[in-house]
Design a protein around this motif. Structure first.
Motif, PDB file in Angstrom:
ATOM      1  N   LEU A 101      57.764 152.929  21.034  1.00  0.00           N
ATOM      2  CA  LEU A 101      58.406 151.895  21.842  1.00  0.00           C
ATOM      3  C   LEU A 101      58.082 150.485  21.326  1.00  0.00           C
ATOM      4  N   SER A 102      56.884 150.310  20.776  1.00  0.00           N
ATOM      5  CA  SER A 102      56.575 148.987  20.211  1.00  0.00           C
ATOM      6  C   SER A 102      57.486 148.717  19.010  1.00  0.00           C
ATOM      7  N   ASN A 103      57.754 149.754  18.218  1.00  0.00           N
ATOM      8  CA  ASN A 103      58.675 149.602  17.092  1.00  0.00           C
ATOM      9  C   ASN A 103      60.076 149.258  17.573  1.00  0.00           C
ATOM     10  N   LEU A 104      60.516 149.924  18.624  1.00  0.00           N
ATOM     11  CA  LEU A 104      61.852 149.655  19.165  1.00  0.00           C
ATOM     12  C   LEU A 104      61.952 148.205  19.625  1.00  0.00           C
ATOM     13  N   SER A 105      60.933 147.733  20.319  1.00  0.00           N
ATOM     14  CA  SER A 105      60.937 146.347  20.778  1.00  0.00           C
ATOM     15  C   SER A 105      61.039 145.384  19.595  1.00  0.00           C
ATOM     16  N   LEU A 106      60.236 145.629  18.557  1.00  0.00           N
ATOM     17  CA  LEU A 106      60.278 144.764  17.371  1.00  0.00           C
ATOM     18  C   LEU A 106      61.614 144.854  16.642  1.00  0.00           C
ATOM     19  N   GLN A 107      62.180 146.052  16.576  1.00  0.00           N
ATOM     20  CA  GLN A 107      63.468 146.214  15.897  1.00  0.00           C
ATOM     21  C   GLN A 107      64.587 145.502  16.660  1.00  0.00           C
ATOM     22  N   LEU A 108      64.525 145.522  17.992  1.00  0.00           N
ATOM     23  CA  LEU A 108      65.524 144.796  18.773  1.00  0.00           C
ATOM     24  C   LEU A 108      65.369 143.288  18.592  1.00  0.00           C
ATOM     25  N   TYR A 109      64.123 142.833  18.533  1.00  0.00           N
ATOM     26  CA  TYR A 109      63.880 141.422  18.260  1.00  0.00           C
ATOM     27  C   TYR A 109      64.457 141.056  16.889  1.00  0.00           C
ATOM     28  N   SER A 110      64.234 141.909  15.917  1.00  0.00           N
ATOM     29  CA  SER A 110      64.787 141.691  14.580  1.00  0.00           C
ATOM     30  C   SER A 110      66.313 141.654  14.621  1.00  0.00           C
ATOM     31  N   TRP A 111      66.892 142.558  15.407  1.00  0.00           N
ATOM     32  CA  TRP A 111      68.357 142.589  15.567  1.00  0.00           C
ATOM     33  C   TRP A 111      68.826 141.241  16.095  1.00  0.00           C
ATOM     34  N   TYR A 112      68.114 140.715  17.094  1.00  0.00           N
ATOM     35  CA  TYR A 112      68.488 139.429  17.674  1.00  0.00           C
ATOM     36  C   TYR A 112      68.355 138.302  16.650  1.00  0.00           C
ATOM     37  N   ILE A 113      67.283 138.300  15.877  1.00  0.00           N
ATOM     38  CA  ILE A 113      67.081 137.261  14.862  1.00  0.00           C
ATOM     39  C   ILE A 113      68.225 137.293  13.845  1.00  0.00           C
ATOM     40  N   LYS A 114      68.639 138.485  13.443  1.00  0.00           N
ATOM     41  CA  LYS A 114      69.701 138.615  12.436  1.00  0.00           C
ATOM     42  C   LYS A 114      71.085 138.316  12.986  1.00  0.00           C
ATOM     43  N   HIS A 115      71.336 138.729  14.233  1.00  0.00           N
ATOM     44  CA  HIS A 115      72.704 138.691  14.760  1.00  0.00           C
ATOM     45  C   HIS A 115      72.916 137.741  15.941  1.00  0.00           C
ATOM     46  N   GLY A 116      71.850 137.389  16.642  1.00  0.00           N
ATOM     47  CA  GLY A 116      72.000 136.573  17.850  1.00  0.00           C
ATOM     48  C   GLY A 116      72.514 137.421  18.998  1.00  0.00           C
ATOM     49  N   HIS A 117      73.124 136.764  19.950  1.00  0.00           N
ATOM     50  CA  HIS A 117      73.690 137.482  21.093  1.00  0.00           C
ATOM     51  C   HIS A 117      74.910 138.288  20.654  1.00  0.00           C
ATOM     52  N   ALA A 118      75.137 139.384  21.349  1.00  0.00           N
ATOM     53  CA  ALA A 118      76.353 140.156  21.102  1.00  0.00           C
ATOM     54  C   ALA A 118      77.550 139.274  21.445  1.00  0.00           C
TER      55      ALA A 118
END
Length: 186
Positions: free
Chosen positions: A1-18
């Motif tokens: 779950l810590s990895n998932l949280s970090l990966q979602l943060y990374s997703w946000y950094i790369k893409h911003g809001h949907a």
């Protein structure tokens, strides 16, 4: 779950809001394919913390601010249910407060925004936070972001200018420790 949280943060950094349904579907698919099937039944402090963080990121990315609020509140409640963890994982508590204050701001829930801002300000002044530069600087960034949001919420822009000298002075003092993006935001 810590990895998932970090990966979602990374997703946000790369893409911003949907920005559209395609983005929302992509991040939801990513989340659903990585979250453990039994995640809601996990009982450990860290498991719940990282689950709530993951849901916060998913909700923030998809701009589902009601869910963002719900999971931010669960995040902070987790600490209030186990107060000893505030001193063990202080930075995560600070981030939880930041997210909860931000969620109330996004929902324009003024009463709860003020309530949580007061909680955050009180925590910021504790000896525990003030004795640690990392806690103090992280709290400063989040607290002043919230204070600026308070003036946006109230429409008290002229009054908000009164905090500019203190803000600039603190930014100069902490400039080595705050990334340029955060300085720009403030």
């Amino acid at each position: 779950l810590s990895n998932l949280s970090l990966q979602l943060y990374s997703w946000y950094i790369k893409h911003g809001h949907a920005r559209n349904k395609e983005d929302r579907d992509a991040v939801a698919h990513f989340f659903n394919s990585h979250v453990p099937a039994n995640a809601e039944r996990l009982e450990g402090f860290y498991e719940r913390l990282y689950l709530y963080q993951s849901y916060c990121w998913l909700s923030f990315i998809t701009q589902d601010y009601l869910k963002y609020y719900r999971y931010s509140q669960r995040w902070v409640n987790l600490y209030h249910q186990e107060p000893a963890m505030i001193k063990v994982e202080t930075i995560q508590y600070i981030k939880g407060l930041h997210n909860l204050v931000g969620a109330h701001y996004d929902l324009r829930n003024a009463a709860k925004f003020y309530e949580m801002l007061t909680v955050f300000e009180k925590f910021y002044t504790t000896d525990w936070v003030q004795a640690n530069n990392n806690y103090k600087i992280q709290s400063f960034v989040y607290l002043y972001t919230a204070k600026i949001h308070r003036h946006f919420l109230e429409g008290t822009f002229s009054e908000g200018l009164n905090m500019v000298p203190e803000l600039v002075s603190s930014l100069e003092e902490y400039s080595r420790y705050i990334d340029p993006h955060r300085i720009l935001v403030l």
